[in-house]
Design a protein around this motif. Structure first.
Motif, PDB file in Angstrom:
ATOM      1  N   ILE A  57       0.864  -1.189   0.000  1.00 25.10           N
ATOM      2  CA  ILE A  57       0.000   0.000   0.000  1.00 25.10           C
ATOM      3  C   ILE A  57       0.899   1.237   0.000  1.00 25.10           C
ATOM      4  O   ILE A  57       0.661   2.207  -0.701  1.00 25.10           O
ATOM      5  N   GLU A  58       1.950   1.141   0.783  1.00 24.30           N
ATOM      6  CA  GLU A  58       2.964   2.197   0.875  1.00 24.30           C
ATOM      7  C   GLU A  58       4.315   1.516   0.710  1.00 24.30           C
ATOM      8  O   GLU A  58       4.603   0.553   1.423  1.00 24.30           O
ATOM      9  N   PRO A  59       5.148   1.962  -0.259  1.00 27.95           N
ATOM     10  CA  PRO A  59       6.424   1.253  -0.443  1.00 27.95           C
ATOM     11  C   PRO A  59       7.345   1.400   0.777  1.00 27.95           C
ATOM     12  O   PRO A  59       7.301   2.430   1.457  1.00 27.95           O
ATOM     13  N   ARG A  73      14.718  -5.129  11.832  1.00 30.59           N
ATOM     14  CA  ARG A  73      13.448  -4.646  11.280  1.00 30.59           C
ATOM     15  C   ARG A  73      13.497  -4.771   9.765  1.00 30.59           C
ATOM     16  O   ARG A  73      14.485  -4.437   9.139  1.00 30.59           O
ATOM     17  N   TRP A  74      12.413  -5.284   9.207  1.00 32.13           N
ATOM     18  CA  TRP A  74      12.356  -5.533   7.775  1.00 32.13           C
ATOM     19  C   TRP A  74      11.320  -4.643   7.110  1.00 32.13           C
ATOM     20  O   TRP A  74      10.235  -4.434   7.641  1.00 32.13           O
ATOM     21  N   PHE A  75      11.666  -4.134   5.933  1.00 31.77           N
ATOM     22  CA  PHE A  75      10.743  -3.381   5.078  1.00 31.77           C
ATOM     23  C   PHE A  75      10.167  -2.162   5.809  1.00 31.77           C
ATOM     24  O   PHE A  75       8.965  -1.882   5.743  1.00 31.77           O
ATOM     25  N   GLY A  76      11.081  -1.451   6.502  1.00 32.76           N
ATOM     26  CA  GLY A  76      10.698  -0.284   7.294  1.00 32.76           C
ATOM     27  C   GLY A  76      10.046   0.796   6.440  1.00 32.76           C
ATOM     28  O   GLY A  76      10.483   1.074   5.331  1.00 32.76           O
ATOM     29  N   GLY A  77       8.995   1.379   6.988  1.00 37.33           N
ATOM     30  CA  GLY A  77       8.282   2.447   6.285  1.00 37.33           C
ATOM     31  C   GLY A  77       7.211   1.921   5.346  1.00 37.33           C
ATOM     32  O   GLY A  77       6.358   2.674   4.880  1.00 37.33           O
ATOM     33  N   GLY A  78       7.243   0.622   5.060  1.00 30.65           N
ATOM     34  CA  GLY A  78       6.263   0.039   4.143  1.00 30.65           C
ATOM     35  C   GLY A  78       4.949  -0.264   4.848  1.00 30.65           C
ATOM     36  O   GLY A  78       4.911  -0.499   6.054  1.00 30.65           O
ATOM     37  N   GLN A  79       3.892  -0.234   4.074  1.00 33.10           N
ATOM     38  CA  GLN A  79       2.585  -0.641   4.598  1.00 33.10           C
ATOM     39  C   GLN A  79       1.942  -1.639   3.651  1.00 33.10           C
ATOM     40  O   GLN A  79       2.025  -1.489   2.424  1.00 33.10           O
ATOM     41  N   LEU A  80       1.303  -2.628   4.220  1.00 33.79           N
ATOM     42  CA  LEU A  80       0.559  -3.599   3.414  1.00 33.79           C
ATOM     43  C   LEU A  80      -0.498  -4.248   4.296  1.00 33.79           C
ATOM     44  O   LEU A  80      -0.564  -4.003   5.499  1.00 33.79           O
ATOM     45  N   MET A 255      -1.264  -1.658   7.221  1.00 37.36           N
ATOM     46  CA  MET A 255      -0.466  -2.059   8.394  1.00 37.36           C
ATOM     47  C   MET A 255       1.007  -1.787   8.132  1.00 37.36           C
ATOM     48  O   MET A 255       1.501  -2.043   7.030  1.00 37.36           O
ATOM     49  N   ASP A 256       1.697  -1.298   9.152  1.00 32.61           N
ATOM     50  CA  ASP A 256       3.148  -1.143   9.022  1.00 32.61           C
ATOM     51  C   ASP A 256       3.772  -2.534   8.928  1.00 32.61           C
ATOM     52  O   ASP A 256       3.275  -3.480   9.531  1.00 32.61           O
ATOM     53  N   MET A 277       5.260 -13.994  18.428  1.00 32.17           N
ATOM     54  CA  MET A 277       4.737 -12.859  17.661  1.00 32.17           C
ATOM     55  C   MET A 277       5.330 -12.834  16.257  1.00 32.17           C
ATOM     56  O   MET A 277       6.546 -12.905  16.095  1.00 32.17           O
ATOM     57  N   HIS A 278       4.463 -12.710  15.257  1.00 33.26           N
ATOM     58  CA  HIS A 278       4.946 -12.556  13.885  1.00 33.26           C
ATOM     59  C   HIS A 278       4.502 -11.226  13.289  1.00 33.26           C
ATOM     60  O   HIS A 278       3.410 -10.734  13.573  1.00 33.26           O
ATOM     61  N   SER A 279       5.365 -10.705  12.431  1.00 39.34           N
ATOM     62  CA  SER A 279       5.143  -9.388  11.828  1.00 39.34           C
ATOM     63  C   SER A 279       4.290  -9.514  10.574  1.00 39.34           C
ATOM     64  O   SER A 279       3.999 -10.610  10.106  1.00 39.34           O
ATOM     65  N   THR A 280       3.923  -8.372  10.013  1.00 41.40           N
ATOM     66  CA  THR A 280       3.125  -8.385   8.786  1.00 41.40           C
ATOM     67  C   THR A 280       4.012  -8.476   7.535  1.00 41.40           C
ATOM     68  O   THR A 280       3.863  -9.400   6.728  1.00 41.40           O
ATOM     69  N   GLY A 281       4.954  -7.547   7.376  1.00 46.52           N
ATOM     70  CA  GLY A 281       5.727  -7.471   6.132  1.00 46.52           C
ATOM     71  C   GLY A 281       6.695  -8.626   5.943  1.00 46.52           C
ATOM     72  O   GLY A 281       6.630  -9.358   4.950  1.00 46.52           O
ATOM     73  N   GLY A 282       7.588  -8.790   6.912  1.00 50.12           N
ATOM     74  CA  GLY A 282       8.609  -9.829   6.782  1.00 50.12           C
ATOM     75  C   GLY A 282       7.987 -11.215   6.715  1.00 50.12           C
ATOM     76  O   GLY A 282       8.386 -12.052   5.897  1.00 50.12           O
ATOM     77  N   TYR A 283       7.005 -11.451   7.555  1.00 52.68           N
ATOM     78  CA  TYR A 283       6.348 -12.764   7.568  1.00 52.68           C
ATOM     79  C   TYR A 283       5.719 -13.059   6.211  1.00 52.68           C
ATOM     80  O   TYR A 283       5.871 -14.154   5.669  1.00 52.68           O
ATOM     81  N   MET A 284       5.015 -12.093   5.654  1.00 54.05           N
ATOM     82  CA  MET A 284       4.332 -12.329   4.375  1.00 54.05           C
ATOM     83  C   MET A 284       5.328 -12.561   3.240  1.00 54.05           C
ATOM     84  O   MET A 284       5.107 -13.402   2.373  1.00 54.05           O
ATOM     85  N   VAL A 285       6.420 -11.814   3.259  1.00 51.84           N
ATOM     86  CA  VAL A 285       7.431 -12.000   2.215  1.00 51.84           C
ATOM     87  C   VAL A 285       8.027 -13.413   2.320  1.00 51.84           C
ATOM     88  O   VAL A 285       8.180 -14.119   1.318  1.00 51.84           O
TER      89      VAL A 285
END
Ligand code: 7RM
Length: 647
Positions: A57-59, A73-80, A255-256, A277-285
């Motif tokens: 949503i946000e690169p 931290r992975w894919f900082g600043g990104g939203q999806l 989501m960040d 706990m799992h994150s949104t960006g890194g986990y999905m990638v």
């Protein structure tokens, strides 16, 4: 001394056929080497290329921010949004593609396209929102393996609510503990679940779990088994009634990358379960890439992962990974032997399953039930097989290859954990020559090595501690509410290095052989032996279906080996067999591994996800009362019987 002796000798090797190789996503050794080298040396470049395939949503601004151990931290600043990755992105071109081919235990079935699943997830997200669930709230999910379970997971993700799936076979107490720990405010459940023709009353367990827990404001209940349920006005809502009036419009919450997508509880050998706990960006990638490359997913595949969504395997390889890839999947509600022992193969034939992923415990059960339950089902659609959850002994591996895979399907033995989020050690099916019992090589971005307690690298074939030396996108982000335990359990053995708790060795081809949990290692006269290797030797005997070995305190040798053995069909429980097995192990491995005692048993105590509970057997072998948490044992009767043998 952290070395574990290597006693298992396995030299068979199976390269992929040229036919498989030619069509695979990763299709040559050079390609694997090039990609692997880049993923380790220039992780930012490698993971940027992968992550670009997801609909951000946000690169993101940065791929990987250096930080102390465990804090990357992975894919900082990104939203999806994970539900948009799994659903919305497929709507334009693949909306009518089947997402789920669902088979109920009683024989009913349903098929849902991506567009239909998207519509229901949006409606469910709106239902939850109207009940006051919003971003960051925790929702417990306690359901059978029905499509609504996948919907519940994805609806939470859509709102940015953190889901905490609790396996439907757990008790009210286990559910209550997890609701308390995660401070969940809503529960999604069903009236009941079908299990071998009987109804497990899930809603009743939820009611019990929620006694004295007024913080839970909503219980949403799917009608599945139509058993009677108690009802608490105000709190309880029927799923079908709420869905009826719900809007099909629901924008996914941005989501960040580092926002928490879910909690999943995993029981350690001691202490209370840990909310991983799992994150949104890194986990999905990570889930996206590993599902794609390890299972070589193509547009026309029919993928079937037999795990329950209540385990990490179901999270990553039923919901998030395959759906991020737009795959068509089989989802099955029931037991593998309901109503008969050929049920899985019947389902494979019915839906023309092409990629099949299951656990060694299931494979050993199929072997025990006999080949006649496989024969007569057309398994020619299968092209790839997978295994996960435990070391797979070579005997079971060979059976899987021959009887299920028709000697034609590569087997991917995938090593990973709840904590790692995705597959870490695995063959790539179009490239790697597989070996029975080895999970072979590191996946992209995984810097794995065998170390001793002090962090020194051990030589080829020396058994030691498995270590992951670099951060990877789908790594756990912590233990819910317990930062200290997170540090202590995973990041304190060596500076900056992840400690998974497993023993392993690497052979001359760079292939990893998992030796089992480090806590399970047996020490006989100063020889550290892996449970896995002694068990594999036992299972290689024609009269043995399954085996678990543990150490029992011994004045002379420190520990003595006790083997719990499930004999095959029609094999008597004789003294002769016990002696034959002792001699067999001595001949296969050496005298030092000769079990001091063999105990024959109909069944072994297992966790609900099928892992043998050696820590419990250890207490039984030593004849001491257990202080272990036995709430996660699959079948309490097994324990009673084993203890009965004792007297
Ligand atoms: C995916 C899952 C993790 C533990 C892990 C190992 C064992 C899992 C394999 C394996 C040998 C394998 N997550 N394990 N896969 N051992 N070969 N292919 O099972 O969190 O429930 O368990 O399972 O000991 O540390 S889990």
């Amino acid at each position: 001394m952290s070395q574990i002796e290597n006693v298992l000798h396995e030299s068979r090797s199976f390269p992929p056929s040229s036919e498989f190789r030619e069509q695979a996503h990763v299709s040559s050794e050079e390609q694997y080497q090039r990609m692997y080298a880049e993923s380790i040396e220039e992780p930012e470049v490698f993971w940027d290329r992968v992550a670009k395939n997801l609909p951000w949503i946000e690169p993101y601004q940065t791929v990987l921010e250096p930080a102390e151990a465990g804090r990357a931290r992975w894919f900082g600043g990104g939203q999806l949004n994970a539900s948009a990755v799994c659903l919305d992105q497929h709507l334009e071109h693949n909306g009518d593609k089947v997402a789920l081919l669902w088979e109920g235990e009683p024989g009913d079935s349903r098929s849902l396209t991506y567009a239909e699943l998207h519509r229901d997830v949006c409606r469910l997200a709106n239902v939850l929102r109207e009940r006051g669930v919003s971003k960051g709230d925790r929702v417990a999910i306690y359901m059978p393996m029905i499509p609504e379970l996948a919907m519940a997971v994805l609806a939470c993700a859509r709102l940015g609510a953190i889901h905490s799936v609790v396996f439907g076979g757990f008790s009210a107490q286990a559910l209550a503990d997890r609701i308390d720990d995660g401070q969940c405010q809503a529960v999604i459940t069903a009236d009941g679940a079908w299990r071998r023709g009987k109804v497990l009353p899930l809603k009743r367990e939820v009611d019990l779990a929620l006694e004295g827990r007024p913080e839970v404001h909503t219980v949403l209940t799917v009608r599945r088994t139509e058993n009677e349920v108690a009802w608490q006005e105000g709190r309880d809502v029927w799923f079908h009634e709420a869905m009826e009036g719900a809007s099909e419009e629901c924008a996914p919450e941005p989501m960040d990358s580092e926002d928490i997508l879910f909690l999943l509880y995993t029981s350690g050998s001691t202490g209370k379960p840990k909310g991983i706990m799992h994150s949104t960006g890194g986990y999905m990638v990570g889930a996206y890439l590993s599902a794609r490359y390890v299972f070589d997913l193509k547009d026309d595949d029919v993928f079937w992962c037999t795990a329950d969504v209540g385990w990490i395997t179901g999270h990553s390889y039923i919901v998030y990974g395959p759906m991020a890839n737009g795959a068509t999947q089989v989802m099955y509600e029931g037991a593998p032997n309901a109503p008969h022992e050929g049920r899985f193969w019947e389902i494979c034939a019915k839906y023309k399953v092409s990629v099949f992923y299951t656990a060694p415990t299931a494979i050993r059960a199929f072997m025990k039930w006999g080949d006649e339950h496989v024969e007569g089902h057309d398994l020619s659609s299968l092209r790839l097989l997978g295994s996960v959850g435990e070391p797979i002994n070579p005997e079971a591996w060979m059976w899987y290859r021959r009887t299920i895979g028709g000697e034609r399907c590569p087997i991917v033995d995938t090593w990973w954990q709840t904590e790692t989020g995705g597959i870490m050690l695995t063959p790539l099916p179009g490239v790697t020559a597989t070996k029975p019992g080895s999970c072979t090589r590191p996946f992209f971005g995984v810097d794995a090595a065998i170390l001793d307690e002090d962090g020194n690298r051990l030589p080829t074939n020396a058994g030691g501690l498995l270590a992951i030396r670099k951060p990877w996108p789908s790594m756990l982000r912590g233990i819910w509410g317990d930062a200290e335990r997170f540090e202590e359990t995973y990041w304190s053995k060596w500076p900056g290095v992840y400690f998974p708790g497993d023993g392993a060795r690497v052979d001359e081809d760079g292939c990893f052989w998992i030796l089992g949990r480090v806590d399970d290692v047996i020490n006989v006269s100063g020889h550290r032996l892996s449970t896995m290797e002694v068990e594999s030797a036992l299972v290689a005997h024609e009269s043995v279906v399954e085996a678990a070995v543990v150490g029992r305190p011994d004045d002379l040798t420190g520990q003595a080996i006790v083997a719990f053995v499930t004999p095959g069909k029609g094999v008597g429980t004789s003294e002769e067999l016990k002696q034959a097995l002792q001699e067999h192990v001595a001949a296969e491995i050496g005298k030092l591994a000769r079990p001091a005692e063999i105990r024959l048993t109909d069944a072994l105590p297992k966790t609900r996800s099928g892992k043998i509970m050696r820590r419990l057997l250890r207490d039984i072998a030593a004849g001491v009362e257990t202080v272990q948490d036995i709430s996660t044992i699959e079948d309490q009767d097994v324990l009673v019987k084993l203890r009965g043998d004792d007297q």
